[in-house]
Design an enzyme around this catalytic site. Structure first.
Site, PDB file in Angstrom:
ATOM      1  N   ASN A  15      30.518  38.837  35.472  1.00  0.00           N
ATOM      2  CA  ASN A  15      29.841  37.674  35.808  1.00  0.00           C
ATOM      3  C   ASN A  15      28.622  37.651  34.712  1.00  0.00           C
ATOM      4  OD1 ASN A  15      27.725  36.346  38.491  1.00  0.00           O
ATOM      5  ND2 ASN A  15      29.256  35.015  36.899  1.00  0.00           N
ATOM      6  N   SER A  19      32.963  33.935  33.580  1.00  0.00           N
ATOM      7  CA  SER A  19      32.752  32.973  34.669  1.00  0.00           C
ATOM      8  C   SER A  19      31.617  32.010  34.640  1.00  0.00           C
ATOM      9  CB  SER A  19      32.838  33.832  35.999  1.00  0.00           C
ATOM     10  OG  SER A  19      31.932  35.015  36.144  1.00  0.00           O
ATOM     11  N   ASP A 130      38.869  38.680  27.856  1.00  0.00           N
ATOM     12  CA  ASP A 130      37.562  39.239  28.049  1.00  0.00           C
ATOM     13  C   ASP A 130      37.203  39.679  26.486  1.00  0.00           C
ATOM     14  OD1 ASP A 130      35.517  40.776  28.552  1.00  0.00           O
ATOM     15  OD2 ASP A 130      36.311  42.471  29.437  1.00  0.00           O
TER      16      ASP A 130
HETATM   17  P1  4NP Z   1      32.948  39.036  32.060  1.00  0.00           P
HETATM   18  O1  4NP Z   1      32.902  40.222  30.510  1.00  0.00           O
HETATM   19  O2  4NP Z   1      33.781  39.958  33.028  1.00  0.00           O
HETATM   20  O3  4NP Z   1      33.783  37.904  31.327  1.00  0.00           O
HETATM   21  O4  4NP Z   1      31.703  38.943  32.400  1.00  0.00           O
HETATM   22  C1  4NP Z   1      32.732  41.608  31.034  1.00  0.00           C
HETATM   23  C2  4NP Z   1      31.182  41.910  31.148  1.00  0.00           C
HETATM   24  C3  4NP Z   1      30.801  43.197  31.265  1.00  0.00           C
HETATM   25  C4  4NP Z   1      31.914  44.177  31.169  1.00  0.00           C
HETATM   26  C5  4NP Z   1      33.072  43.773  30.897  1.00  0.00           C
HETATM   27  C6  4NP Z   1      33.555  42.500  30.863  1.00  0.00           C
HETATM   28  N1  4NP Z   1      31.426  45.605  31.255  1.00  0.00           N
HETATM   29  O5  4NP Z   1      32.448  46.344  30.894  1.00  0.00           O
HETATM   30  O6  4NP Z   1      30.267  45.681  31.502  1.00  0.00           O
END
Ligand code: 4NP
Length: 166
Positions: A15, A19, A130
């Site tokens: 998040n 999103s 991602d």
């Molecule tokens: P999101 O991206 O799911 O689009 O907010 C990410 C944010 C953090 C992480 C991975 C994806 N993480 O591994 O901390």
């Protein structure tokens, strides 16, 4: 026609990237269309970033594309969200599987519709990728993918409102 708003929840992992971007881009399209019957929120399936602002790289990408961030703090999806939202929109297949695992009724499962449902014609990808470990171009790509999907989502929401689904 229903008098209560139609409520949409965009969901990704943290998040802080996809999103909240979907929320900003969706709100811009709703404003542009003068559509005031829709409320939008976003959250993550994971707890890693609770309370944080969106990733600075995503805020920069949104700004480059001309979108205005209205303020959002990361929060985690909770089961009560199934009752609070009409449409729950995971950004990728992992988000979708995680949400389906939390759903306990067919009605809850039916509210989960992947973002790719509204990808523009000719888009061959089936997920919002991602961008977290990517570079600025990956963040720009997410914003343009979401921007191109929003007219389809807004048409779908309008059809659902016409059917009195809210
Ligand atoms: P999101 O991206 O799911 O689009 O907010 C990410 C944010 C953090 C992480 C991975 C994806 N993480 O591994 O901390």
């Amino acid at each position: 026609m229903s008098s209560r708003p139609f409520r949409v929840l965009f969901v990704c992992l943290g998040n802080i990237c996809r999103s909240p971007a979907a929320e900003v881009v969706c709100c811009a399209h709703l404003d542009r269309e003068g559509e005031q019957r829709v409320q939008v929120d976003s959250c993550g399936t994971a707890a890693y970033h609770i309370g944080q602002r969106p990733d600075a790289r995503m805020l920069a990408a949104l700004q480059r594309a001309g979108f205005v961030y209205g303020g959002h703090r990361a929060r985690q999806f909770r089961r009560e969200d199934f009752a609070r939202f009409d449409l729950i929109i995971p950004q990728d297949e992992e988000n979708r599987a995680d949400l389906l695992a939390l759903a306990s009724t067919a009605e809850q499962k039916a509210r989960i519709v992947p973002m790719s449902r509204w990808f523009a014609a000719g888009e061959t990808r089936r997920e919002v990728p991602d961008p977290y470990y990517g570079d600025a171009s990956d963040f720009d790509d997410v914003v343009s993918l979401l921007d191109a999907a929003m007219p389809g989502l807004l048409r779908d929401i309008n059809a659902r409102l016409q059917r009195g689904e809210a």
